[in-house]
Design a protein around this motif. Structure first.
Motif, PDB file in Angstrom:
ATOM      1  N   THR A 240      -6.313   9.644  -6.233  1.00 29.91           N
ATOM      2  CA  THR A 240      -5.197   9.804  -7.174  1.00 29.91           C
ATOM      3  C   THR A 240      -3.998   8.966  -6.764  1.00 29.91           C
ATOM      4  OG1 THR A 240      -4.413  11.770  -5.972  1.00 29.91           O
ATOM      5  CG2 THR A 240      -5.917  12.137  -7.822  1.00 29.91           C
ATOM      6  N   ALA A 241      -4.228   7.953  -5.926  1.00 32.55           N
ATOM      7  CA  ALA A 241      -3.130   7.092  -5.484  1.00 32.55           C
ATOM      8  C   ALA A 241      -2.442   6.449  -6.678  1.00 32.55           C
ATOM      9  CB  ALA A 241      -3.656   6.024  -4.523  1.00 32.55           C
ATOM     10  N   SER A 242      -1.125   6.390  -6.639  1.00 28.47           N
ATOM     11  CA  SER A 242      -0.346   5.830  -7.739  1.00 28.47           C
ATOM     12  C   SER A 242      -0.263   4.311  -7.607  1.00 28.47           C
ATOM     13  CB  SER A 242       1.065   6.433  -7.731  1.00 28.47           C
ATOM     14  OG  SER A 242       1.828   5.946  -8.804  1.00 28.47           O
ATOM     15  N   PRO A 243      -0.643   3.551  -8.645  1.00 31.89           N
ATOM     16  CA  PRO A 243      -0.631   2.089  -8.544  1.00 31.89           C
ATOM     17  C   PRO A 243       0.773   1.511  -8.549  1.00 31.89           C
ATOM     18  CG  PRO A 243      -1.278   2.769 -10.748  1.00 31.89           C
ATOM     19  CD  PRO A 243      -1.174   4.018  -9.938  1.00 31.89           C
ATOM     20  N   LEU A 244       0.990   0.499  -7.708  1.00 35.40           N
ATOM     21  CA  LEU A 244       2.284  -0.172  -7.597  1.00 35.40           C
ATOM     22  C   LEU A 244       2.084  -1.681  -7.671  1.00 35.40           C
ATOM     23  CD1 LEU A 244       3.915   1.674  -4.536  1.00 35.40           C
ATOM     24  CD2 LEU A 244       4.150   2.263  -6.955  1.00 35.40           C
ATOM     25  N   ALA A 245       3.032  -2.361  -8.293  1.00 35.11           N
ATOM     26  CA  ALA A 245       3.085  -3.820  -8.269  1.00 35.11           C
ATOM     27  C   ALA A 245       4.224  -4.228  -7.337  1.00 35.11           C
ATOM     28  CB  ALA A 245       3.306  -4.356  -9.681  1.00 35.11           C
ATOM     29  N   GLN A 246       4.513  -5.512  -7.262  1.00 33.59           N
ATOM     30  CA  GLN A 246       5.664  -5.947  -6.476  1.00 33.59           C
ATOM     31  C   GLN A 246       6.933  -5.373  -7.089  1.00 33.59           C
ATOM     32  OE1 GLN A 246       6.116  -9.999  -4.806  1.00 33.59           O
ATOM     33  NE2 GLN A 246       7.879 -10.211  -6.191  1.00 33.59           N
ATOM     34  N   GLY A 247       7.820  -4.864  -6.218  1.00 39.45           N
ATOM     35  CA  GLY A 247       9.070  -4.308  -6.702  1.00 39.45           C
ATOM     36  C   GLY A 247       9.572  -3.198  -5.820  1.00 39.45           C
ATOM     37  N   VAL A 248      10.578  -2.489  -6.322  1.00 42.19           N
ATOM     38  CA  VAL A 248      11.182  -1.349  -5.630  1.00 42.19           C
ATOM     39  C   VAL A 248      10.807  -0.100  -6.401  1.00 42.19           C
ATOM     40  CG1 VAL A 248      13.310  -0.336  -4.747  1.00 42.19           C
ATOM     41  CG2 VAL A 248      13.105  -2.826  -4.942  1.00 42.19           C
ATOM     42  N   TRP A 249      10.225   0.858  -5.701  1.00 40.97           N
ATOM     43  CA  TRP A 249       9.693   2.054  -6.344  1.00 40.97           C
ATOM     44  C   TRP A 249      10.264   3.297  -5.664  1.00 40.97           C
ATOM     45  CZ3 TRP A 249       7.072   0.619 -10.535  1.00 40.97           C
ATOM     46  CH2 TRP A 249       6.519  -0.676 -10.551  1.00 40.97           C
ATOM     47  N   PHE A 262       0.195   9.067  -1.595  1.00 40.45           N
ATOM     48  CA  PHE A 262      -0.654   7.885  -1.607  1.00 40.45           C
ATOM     49  C   PHE A 262      -0.270   6.960  -2.761  1.00 40.45           C
ATOM     50  CE2 PHE A 262      -3.019  10.888   0.855  1.00 40.45           C
ATOM     51  CZ  PHE A 262      -3.846  10.160   1.703  1.00 40.45           C
ATOM     52  N   TYR A 263      -0.253   5.671  -2.463  1.00 41.31           N
ATOM     53  CA  TYR A 263       0.008   4.621  -3.445  1.00 41.31           C
ATOM     54  C   TYR A 263      -1.022   3.511  -3.213  1.00 41.31           C
ATOM     55  CZ  TYR A 263       4.520   7.035  -3.228  1.00 41.31           C
ATOM     56  OH  TYR A 263       5.505   7.985  -3.210  1.00 41.31           O
ATOM     57  N   LYS A 264      -1.230   2.666  -4.222  1.00 38.73           N
ATOM     58  CA  LYS A 264      -2.163   1.563  -4.040  1.00 38.73           C
ATOM     59  C   LYS A 264      -1.628   0.309  -4.726  1.00 38.73           C
ATOM     60  CE  LYS A 264      -5.152   2.975  -7.922  1.00 38.73           C
ATOM     61  NZ  LYS A 264      -6.536   3.343  -8.297  1.00 38.73           N
ATOM     62  N   VAL A 265      -1.916  -0.839  -4.105  1.00 42.21           N
ATOM     63  CA  VAL A 265      -1.405  -2.129  -4.552  1.00 42.21           C
ATOM     64  C   VAL A 265      -2.574  -3.089  -4.712  1.00 42.21           C
ATOM     65  CG1 VAL A 265       0.172  -4.030  -4.050  1.00 42.21           C
ATOM     66  CG2 VAL A 265       0.709  -1.715  -3.230  1.00 42.21           C
ATOM     67  N   PRO A 266      -2.727  -3.745  -5.868  1.00 41.34           N
ATOM     68  CA  PRO A 266      -3.806  -4.734  -6.012  1.00 41.34           C
ATOM     69  C   PRO A 266      -3.422  -6.049  -5.321  1.00 41.34           C
ATOM     70  CG  PRO A 266      -2.546  -4.604  -8.053  1.00 41.34           C
ATOM     71  CD  PRO A 266      -1.952  -3.586  -7.114  1.00 41.34           C
ATOM     72  N   VAL A 267      -4.242  -6.476  -4.368  1.00 41.15           N
ATOM     73  CA  VAL A 267      -3.962  -7.693  -3.599  1.00 41.15           C
ATOM     74  C   VAL A 267      -5.127  -8.653  -3.787  1.00 41.15           C
ATOM     75  CG1 VAL A 267      -3.322  -8.646  -1.363  1.00 41.15           C
ATOM     76  CG2 VAL A 267      -2.726  -6.279  -1.913  1.00 41.15           C
ATOM     77  N   TYR A 348      -5.290  -2.033  -2.028  1.00 39.57           N
ATOM     78  CA  TYR A 348      -4.859  -1.622  -0.696  1.00 39.57           C
ATOM     79  C   TYR A 348      -4.003  -0.371  -0.828  1.00 39.57           C
ATOM     80  CZ  TYR A 348      -6.709  -5.693   1.704  1.00 39.57           C
ATOM     81  OH  TYR A 348      -7.567  -6.616   2.260  1.00 39.57           O
ATOM     82  N   TYR A 349      -4.221   0.584   0.079  1.00 38.62           N
ATOM     83  CA  TYR A 349      -3.613   1.903  -0.039  1.00 38.62           C
ATOM     84  C   TYR A 349      -2.482   2.087   0.969  1.00 38.62           C
ATOM     85  CZ  TYR A 349      -7.838   2.908  -2.715  1.00 38.62           C
ATOM     86  OH  TYR A 349      -8.850   2.878  -3.644  1.00 38.62           O
ATOM     87  N   LEU A 350      -1.365   2.629   0.492  1.00 36.10           N
ATOM     88  CA  LEU A 350      -0.248   3.023   1.348  1.00 36.10           C
ATOM     89  C   LEU A 350      -0.189   4.546   1.379  1.00 36.10           C
ATOM     90  CD1 LEU A 350       2.450   0.532   0.020  1.00 36.10           C
ATOM     91  CD2 LEU A 350       1.444   0.488   2.316  1.00 36.10           C
ATOM     92  N   LEU A 367      12.885  15.075   0.545  1.00 35.05           N
ATOM     93  CA  LEU A 367      13.785  13.973   0.872  1.00 35.05           C
ATOM     94  C   LEU A 367      13.421  12.771   0.002  1.00 35.05           C
ATOM     95  CD1 LEU A 367      13.755  14.232   4.774  1.00 35.05           C
ATOM     96  CD2 LEU A 367      15.476  15.130   3.200  1.00 35.05           C
ATOM     97  N   GLY A 368      14.413  11.970  -0.328  1.00 37.70           N
ATOM     98  CA  GLY A 368      14.169  10.803  -1.157  1.00 37.70           C
ATOM     99  C   GLY A 368      13.232   9.808  -0.488  1.00 37.70           C
ATOM    100  N   LEU A 369      12.357   9.195  -1.273  1.00 41.13           N
ATOM    101  CA  LEU A 369      11.393   8.224  -0.752  1.00 41.13           C
ATOM    102  C   LEU A 369      11.402   6.988  -1.634  1.00 41.13           C
ATOM    103  CD1 LEU A 369       9.098   7.434   1.190  1.00 41.13           C
ATOM    104  CD2 LEU A 369       7.512   8.567  -0.382  1.00 41.13           C
ATOM    105  N   THR A 370      11.607   5.825  -1.018  1.00 38.61           N
ATOM    106  CA  THR A 370      11.611   4.549  -1.723  1.00 38.61           C
ATOM    107  C   THR A 370      10.641   3.594  -1.040  1.00 38.61           C
ATOM    108  OG1 THR A 370      13.953   4.836  -2.313  1.00 38.61           O
ATOM    109  CG2 THR A 370      13.034   2.612  -2.490  1.00 38.61           C
ATOM    110  N   LEU A 371       9.869   2.870  -1.827  1.00 36.03           N
ATOM    111  CA  LEU A 371       8.959   1.859  -1.286  1.00 36.03           C
ATOM    112  C   LEU A 371       9.330   0.490  -1.835  1.00 36.03           C
ATOM    113  CD1 LEU A 371       6.930   4.593  -1.829  1.00 36.03           C
ATOM    114  CD2 LEU A 371       5.515   3.102  -0.418  1.00 36.03           C
TER     115      LEU A 371
END
Length: 502
Positions: A240-249, A262-267, A348-350, A367-371
Motif C-alpha cells: 500500500t506504499a504511496s507513489p511519489l514523483a520528484q518534488g516535496v511531499w 511507506f512510499y514508492k518512487v519509480p526510478v 523503489y520503496y522509502l 509529528l509533521g513529516l515531509t519528504l
C-alpha cells in the motif's frame, strides 16, 4: 423489488453496526494507535516447516503471508531453472507493543539441495530499538558462482529469527499465522512475528554486456528540492506504499511514535534517486531521543539498499540518504551494498519509522513529516532482457507508473483492489447513481450513517436504530399506498437522468 432491496441493505447495515457496537470490546485500532502493517490483499497464507522435508513451494510473482516464533527457523521450497535470477524477501512484522532489541531481527538465506548458501542477508531493528517492519533478502544469481547454485532444481528459502531475544519463549515457530500478525499487542520476545514473503524472477540478458560495476559516478550530494509541498498520505506496507514523483511531499496526517509509513518512487534505468525525510518540530514535551527516526530505501525486489537515522529533541530534524549511483544492471557486480542494490529499474520503496520512545518525551500526537525526492537524469533503455520477469514488468517504469507517481493514485487501485462488486447496479463503485460519486444515493448514505454510528456509544446507537426503523416503516407504507408511476406524457427516466425510449 428495487425499493425493498434498498431497505434490506439498510437493515443489514443497521444489524452489522449494532453487532459491532455491542459484541466487540472496542475498535480494532484505537484512534491514537499507529496503523498496523498492511499485508498484500492477495497474499497467500502458508506455513513454514521446521525441516526442508515437506516444505511448501513458493511461486515467482506471488506474495505470501506466514509467521515465525522466537528461535524459529523455517523452510520454504523453490523450483528454479538454470537461466533466471531469483530474489526472495521476508518482511518481519512484530505485533504492536512488542519488545525488541537493536540486535534482534530476521535473516533470510537461499540454499541449494546440499545446503550451500547462494546468498543471505540479515535485517535488524537497529539503534531505534523500536518494533517495526524490517526486511531481509536473498538471491540465486546465474553467473555469480562457478560451482554452486547455478543449476536447475530444488532450492530452499530459510527464514530465521536472530538476536539475543531470538531464543526466548517456548520454542521455534511453527509458521502458523497468529493474532500478533495483524497488529494485536505483544509485550515480549516470546510472541510470534508476522512474515510477508515475496519471490521475484529476473530473466537473462543478451550477451556482451559489462561484468564489472561502474568505476565512477556522480557521488556529490544532490541539490535539495524546494517549493511548496503537496499532500500525500503514506501507506502502511509495501503493498500500500504511496507513489511519489520528484518534488516535496507532506504527509496528510503526519507520523506517530511507533508507526512506519511507506512510499514508492519509480526510478528508470540510468536515473539517480535522492531522498530526504524531515520530521517537524513540536511545542509539546521536552527532552532528547537518540536515533528517534529512520528512513530506509528498498529496491524493486524489496532488497535493502541504505538507511539513515536522526535524533529528535522537539526541533525539526532531517535524515537524508547517502548519494546513490544511477540505476544500472552492472551495479550488481559491486562489493558495496549501496551500489549493488541499485541494479534494477522499477519501484523503489522509502520506509520512514518513528521510534516508540518518542511518545515518552513528546506524547502520542503525530509529528509533521515531509519528504523531498529528486530524480536526476533521463530514463534510458534497459539491459535487453531475453524474457519476462515475474511479476511482469517488475524491472521497468511505464507511463502509467509515472502518472501514478504524479497523481498519487491509491496503491489499492494500482493493485486492482478497487474493482467494484457485483451489486447488480451496473458495477459502479461510487453508489447507485453510476456517477462515481462516493457519497452514493440517499438510501446508501443513510446506511453508511448507521455504520458510522457504530463508533459511538451503544445507547446513542440504539436511539439511531429506532429512528432509522421508523423512517423505514414510513417510507415502505408510503410506497405501498402510492406506487411510483411515470408522469403522463413523459418517458421513464434512466439511472443517469436520460430518457429511455420504448
Amino acid at each position: 423489488m428495487g425499493r425493498r432491496t434498498v431497505w434490506w441493505r439498510v437493515a443489514a447495515a443497521v444489524g452489522a453496526a449494532l453487532y459491532m457496537a455491542t459484541a466487540l470490546p472496542g475498535p480494532a485500532v484505537a484512534a491514537d494507535t499507529p496503523t498496523p502493517y498492511s499485508y498484500a490483499e492477495d497474499a497467500r497464507t502458508v506455513e513454514g516447516t521446521t525441516s526442508s522435508t515437506g516444505a511448501v513451494r513458493l511461486t515467482a510473482g506471488t506474495t505470501y503471508r506466514s509467521s515465525i516464533g522466537p528461535g524459529g527457523k523455517l523452510y520454504y521450497r523453490l523450483d528454479l531453472d538454470a537461466a533466471t535470477n531469483a530474489y526472495v524477501s521476508a518482511t518481519a512484522v512484530p505485533g504492536a507493543g512488542a519488545t525488541v532489541g537493536s540486535a534482534d531481527g530476521v535473516r533470510v538465506s537461499l540454499q541449494d539441495a546440499d545446503a550451500h548458501r547462494c546468498s543471505y542477508k540479515t535485517a535488524r531493528f537497529g539503534p531505534t530499538r523500536s518494533a517495526h517492519p524490517v526486511t531481509a533478502w536473498a538471491s540465486r544469481e546465474i553467473g555469480s558462482d562457478e560451482y554452486m547454485c547455478q543449476g536447475a532444481g530444488v532450492y530452499y528459502v530459510v527464514v530465521e529469527r536472530v538476536g539475543p531475544a531470538a531464543g526466548a519463549g517456548a520454542g521455534p515457530g511453527t509458521g502458523s499465522v497468529s493474532g500478533s500478525v495483524s497488529g494485536s499487542p505483544s509485550k515480549g520476545p516470546s510472541e510470534e512475528w508476522g512474515l510477508e514473503l515475496g519471490l521475484m524472477s529476473e530473466p537473462a540478458v543478451r550477451k556482451g554486456g559489462s561484468t564489472s560495476a561502474p568505476e565512477t559516478w556522480n557521488s556529490a550530494s544532490p541539490q535539495g528540492v524546494s517549493g511548496d509541498p503537496e499532500r500525500r498520505r503514506g501507506g502502511s506496507g509495501f503493498a500500500t506504499a504511496s507513489p511519489l514523483a520528484q518534488g516535496v511531499w507532506q504527509d496528510d496526517v503526519g507520523i506517530r511514535a511507533g508507526e512506519t509509513l511507506f512510499y514508492k518512487v519509480p526510478v528508470g534505468w540510468g536515473q539517480q534517486l535522492s531522498a530526504t525525510a524531515e520530521l517537524g518540530s513540536t511545542t509539546g514535551g521536552d527532552g532528547y531521543v537518540g536515533n528517534a527516526f529512520v528512513v530506509s530505501l528498498y529496491n524493486p525486489v524489496r532488497g535493502f539498499v541504505d538507511d539513515r537515522t536522526a535524533n529528535y529533541g522537539g526541533e525539526q530534524r532531517s535524515a537524508a540518504l547517502a548519494p546513490l549511483p544511477p540505476v544500472a544492471y552492472e551495479n550488481r557486480f559491486s562489493l558495496d551494498n549501496e551500489v549493488s542494490g541499485m541494479r534494477f529499474a522499477g519501484w523503489y520503496y522509502l520506509a520512514v519509522h518513528l521510534g516508540t520512545s518518542v511518545a515518552d518525551r513528546f506524547g502520542d500526537e503525530p509529528l509533521g513529516l515531509t519528504l523531498r525526492v529528486r530524480l536526476e537524469g533521463e530514463a534510458e533503455a534497459g539491459p535487453g532482457y531475453l524474457g519476462t520477469s515475474e511479476p511482469r514488468g517488475a524491472f521497468e517504469v511505464t507511463e502509467e507508473d509515472q502518472e501514478a507517481a504524479e497523481s498519487g493514485a491509491a496503491a489499492d487501485t494500482l493493485d486492482g483492489a478497487g474493482d467494484s462488486g457485483d451489486e447488480g447496479d451496473g458495477g459502479t463503485s461510487g453508489g447507485g447513481d453510476g456517477s462515481g460519486n462516493s457519497t452514493g444515493t440517499g438510501d446508501q448514505r443513510l446506511a453508511m450513517t448507521v455504520v458510522a454510528a457504530s463508533g459511538i456509544g451503544t445507547g446513542s446507537l440504539l436511539l439511531l436504530v429506532l429512528v432509522v426503523w421508523t423512517l423505514v416503516a414510513r417510507r415502505r407504507a408510503s410506497a405501498g399506498a402510492e406506487p411510483e408511476r411515470p408522469r403522463v406524457g413523459t418517458a421513464p427516466r434512466g439511472r443517469h437522468g436520460a430518457s429511455r425510449g420504448r
